[in-house]
Design a protein around this motif. Structure first.
Motif, PDB file in Angstrom:
ATOM      1  N   HIS A 139      41.620  17.748  14.097  1.00  0.00           N
ATOM      2  CA  HIS A 139      42.601  17.010  14.880  1.00  0.00           C
ATOM      3  C   HIS A 139      42.255  15.526  14.847  1.00  0.00           C
ATOM      4  CE1 HIS A 139      44.486  20.601  16.682  1.00  0.00           C
ATOM      5  NE2 HIS A 139      43.265  21.114  16.571  1.00  0.00           N
ATOM      6  N   ARG A 140      43.271  14.711  14.821  1.00  0.00           N
ATOM      7  CA  ARG A 140      43.050  13.276  14.723  1.00  0.00           C
ATOM      8  C   ARG A 140      42.842  12.632  16.098  1.00  0.00           C
ATOM      9  NH1 ARG A 140      46.944  10.784   9.966  1.00  0.00           N
ATOM     10  NH2 ARG A 140      46.293  12.217   8.318  1.00  0.00           N
ATOM     11  N   GLY A 199      40.375  15.275  18.612  1.00  0.00           N
ATOM     12  CA  GLY A 199      39.249  15.848  17.907  1.00  0.00           C
ATOM     13  C   GLY A 199      38.036  16.087  18.788  1.00  0.00           C
ATOM     14  N   ARG A 210      32.289  10.422  13.420  1.00  0.00           N
ATOM     15  CA  ARG A 210      33.182  11.576  13.439  1.00  0.00           C
ATOM     16  C   ARG A 210      32.565  12.701  14.259  1.00  0.00           C
ATOM     17  NH1 ARG A 210      33.119  12.912   8.270  1.00  0.00           N
ATOM     18  NH2 ARG A 210      34.809  11.503   7.701  1.00  0.00           N
ATOM     19  N   LYS A 257      38.620  17.776   6.427  1.00  0.00           N
ATOM     20  CA  LYS A 257      38.669  16.531   7.199  1.00  0.00           C
ATOM     21  C   LYS A 257      40.087  16.026   7.396  1.00  0.00           C
ATOM     22  CE  LYS A 257      35.732  14.448   4.471  1.00  0.00           C
ATOM     23  NZ  LYS A 257      34.794  13.473   3.861  1.00  0.00           N
ATOM     24  N   ARG A 258      40.927  16.131   6.373  1.00  0.00           N
ATOM     25  CA  ARG A 258      42.266  15.536   6.435  1.00  0.00           C
ATOM     26  C   ARG A 258      43.285  16.422   7.143  1.00  0.00           C
ATOM     27  NH1 ARG A 258      39.121  12.385   4.878  1.00  0.00           N
ATOM     28  NH2 ARG A 258      39.193  11.027   3.029  1.00  0.00           N
TER      29      ARG A 258
END
Length: 246
Positions: free
Chosen positions: A193-194, A198, A233, A188-189
């Protein structure tokens, strides 16, 4: 060269035997030195016959010895790997959570010196480690079990989970070190991609990563089909998880 140990734990029904079997397969492809692959479990059904299996060790703490399934003590049962003795296991032992994907060679995890080497927890600024991947000497840390036995109630009140207790215990003794940065990464971190990217780019493997840790949601099978497990998410299907998690 003396063999080393690769150790995992499975109990309850949250993770099926396929997680253990796939972990064994990934280790086989990424280890060149001799090793034993051992699983501690309360149910060996479905685990491949070439995997060494032992029951979850009894450590003399009734609340742990009687725990079955995915109970309130679930994560704390991992401390049973510090039983002394730990069956016939001795020497350097690499513990791996079953819900990881191995993306690179593992031999180097046995090279750094140290009594207890663990992932530096990504989300905390204190010394807390993430026990998805750690190395210790089998049968050499029975004092941890003894200390937990004497202060179980306060430990489970003061520490949110097993990894906080374990890493605090080793840290107070000055016996804890961390893996080189980038060896163990969070799906996740570090892989996803942020922000808006994403929604258009699938998760990638950071350069130099050897183990990708799936903590919380999604799990590897979720990532394969693009299921995030959380409404906020989005996860696109990840081909490299499909290729490596087998």
């Amino acid at each position: 060269m003396d063999p080393v140990n690769i150790l995992c734990v499975k109990w309850g029904t949250k993770y099926g035997p396929d997680y253990v079997n796939k972990l064994r397969s990934m280790v086989r492809r990424n280890m060149s030195r001799p090793y034993r692959f051992v699983c501690l479990t309360d149910d060996a059904t479905g685990i491949d016959p070439d995997i060494e299996i032992f029951p979850l060790p009894k450590i003399g703490i009734p609340e742990f010895d009687a725990a079955t399934g995915w109970t309130r003590l679930h994560g704390w049962l991992k401390v049973t790997v510090f039983a002394a003795p730990l069956y016939d296991l001795t020497g350097p032992t690499l513990f791996l959570d079953v819900d990881i994907v191995i993306t690179g060679p593992l031999d180097a995890f046995f090279d750094p010196p140290g009594d207890f080497i663990v992932i530096k927890e990504w989300d905390k600024r204190d010394e807390t480690g993430n026990t998805s991947v750690f190395r210790f000497t089998a049968g050499a840390h029975g004092a941890l079990i003894a200390d937990l036995s004497q202060s179980l109630a306060s430990a489970q009140s003061d520490y949110r989970n097993e990894q906080e207790f374990v890493t605090s215990w080793f840290g107070r003794q000055g016996r804890m070190t961390y893996w080189p940065k980038g060896w163990c990464v969070s799906f996740k971190r570090h892989c996803m991609h942020r922000g808006i990217m994403g929604f258009f780019k699938p998760a990638r493997i950071p350069e130099g990563a050897r183990v990708v840790v799936f903590h919380g949601k999604p799990n590897p099978p979720d990532a394969i089909i693009g299921r995030s497990g959380k409404w906020y998410r989005r996860v696109l299907p990840v081909d490299w998880v499909r290729e490596l998690w087998q």
